[in-house]
Design an enzyme around this catalytic site. Sequence first.
Site, PDB file in Angstrom:
ATOM      1  N   ASP A   9       0.892  -1.151   0.000  1.00 39.74           N
ATOM      2  CA  ASP A   9       0.000   0.000   0.000  1.00 39.74           C
ATOM      3  C   ASP A   9       0.942   1.215   0.000  1.00 39.74           C
ATOM      4  O   ASP A   9       2.111   1.090   0.330  1.00 39.74           O
ATOM      5  CB  ASP A   9      -0.881  -0.050   1.262  1.00 39.74           C
ATOM      6  CG  ASP A   9      -1.713   1.202   1.440  1.00 39.74           C
ATOM      7  OD1 ASP A   9      -2.317   1.657   0.458  1.00 39.74           O
ATOM      8  OD2 ASP A   9      -1.753   1.731   2.569  1.00 39.74           O
ATOM      9  N   ASP A  11      -0.059   5.011   0.971  1.00 43.39           N
ATOM     10  CA  ASP A  11      -0.274   6.052   1.986  1.00 43.39           C
ATOM     11  C   ASP A  11      -0.200   5.499   3.403  1.00 43.39           C
ATOM     12  O   ASP A  11      -0.843   4.489   3.714  1.00 43.39           O
ATOM     13  CB  ASP A  11      -1.626   6.731   1.749  1.00 43.39           C
ATOM     14  CG  ASP A  11      -1.707   7.324   0.354  1.00 43.39           C
ATOM     15  OD1 ASP A  11      -0.701   7.906  -0.085  1.00 43.39           O
ATOM     16  OD2 ASP A  11      -2.755   7.197  -0.298  1.00 43.39           O
TER      17      ASP A  11
END
Length: 220
Positions: A9, A11
Site C-alpha cells: 500500500d 499512503d
Amino acid sequence: MSKKIAVFDLDETLICGDSGRLWTKYLWEKRIITDPRFIEADKKMISDYCAGKLDMQEYLAFSLQALKQIPSEQIDIWLTDFVETKIKPLLYPAAKKQLEIYRQRNVPIIIISATVSFVVKKIAAAFDVQTAMGIDMVMKEGCYTGDIQGVPTFREGKVARLQQWLAEQQLSPEHIEFYTDSINDLPMCLFANEVFTINADKKLQSEAEIRGWNQLNWLL
C-alpha cells in the site's frame, strides 16, 4: 523469475502521510485550487476512509472537478515538483531499505493504492518501482474527469486488480507478501500469504493480533 512478489500500500505505509490529501494541499498552496471546499472534502474523505465508509466515486467526482479543464501534461509537470518536494521527504527509511532488499533479491515489487493512478504512478516511478496501480480515471479531451475507469483499487478492488495483473503477466507466485496500515486493506491481507502491518490502525491491529501477522512500526 521470483516465486515471490511484494505488494505495498502507499499512503501511511511507504510514506508518512496520505498522498491524495498532500496533493490537494500542494494545489492549494500553489493557488491552483482556491476553493476551500476541496480541502474540506479531503478531511471528510480521511475520516470516512478511517471509518470504513468512504464513497470513493462520490469523493473523486467532487475532488477532480478542480482539475477538469487542465491538460494532463500540465498536471504531470506539477506532479514532478510535488513528488520531489512533498513526497520524497516522507518515504520511511525502513520502507526504502525494504524496497532495496526486494530489488537485490529480484522480487517483483507492486504498489497498489486507493489514490488516483496518475499520482500513484508518479510516486512509484520516483521510488524506482515499475509496477503501480491506483484508481484509473476516465480521460476526456486530454483532461482527467471525475469518473472511475474499470475496477477501483479500493478494498476488494485491490485483490481484483492484482489478480488481473498476475493473469496478464502470466505469473502465479507461490508467496505474496503484503504491507499496509489500514483495515480497508483486509481483503488484500486475506489474499496474501504473509502480511506486514505498518503502524496499523486499531481495527487492523486487532486482526493482526488474532491472525499472527507481523506488526511493524516505521518512523521518519
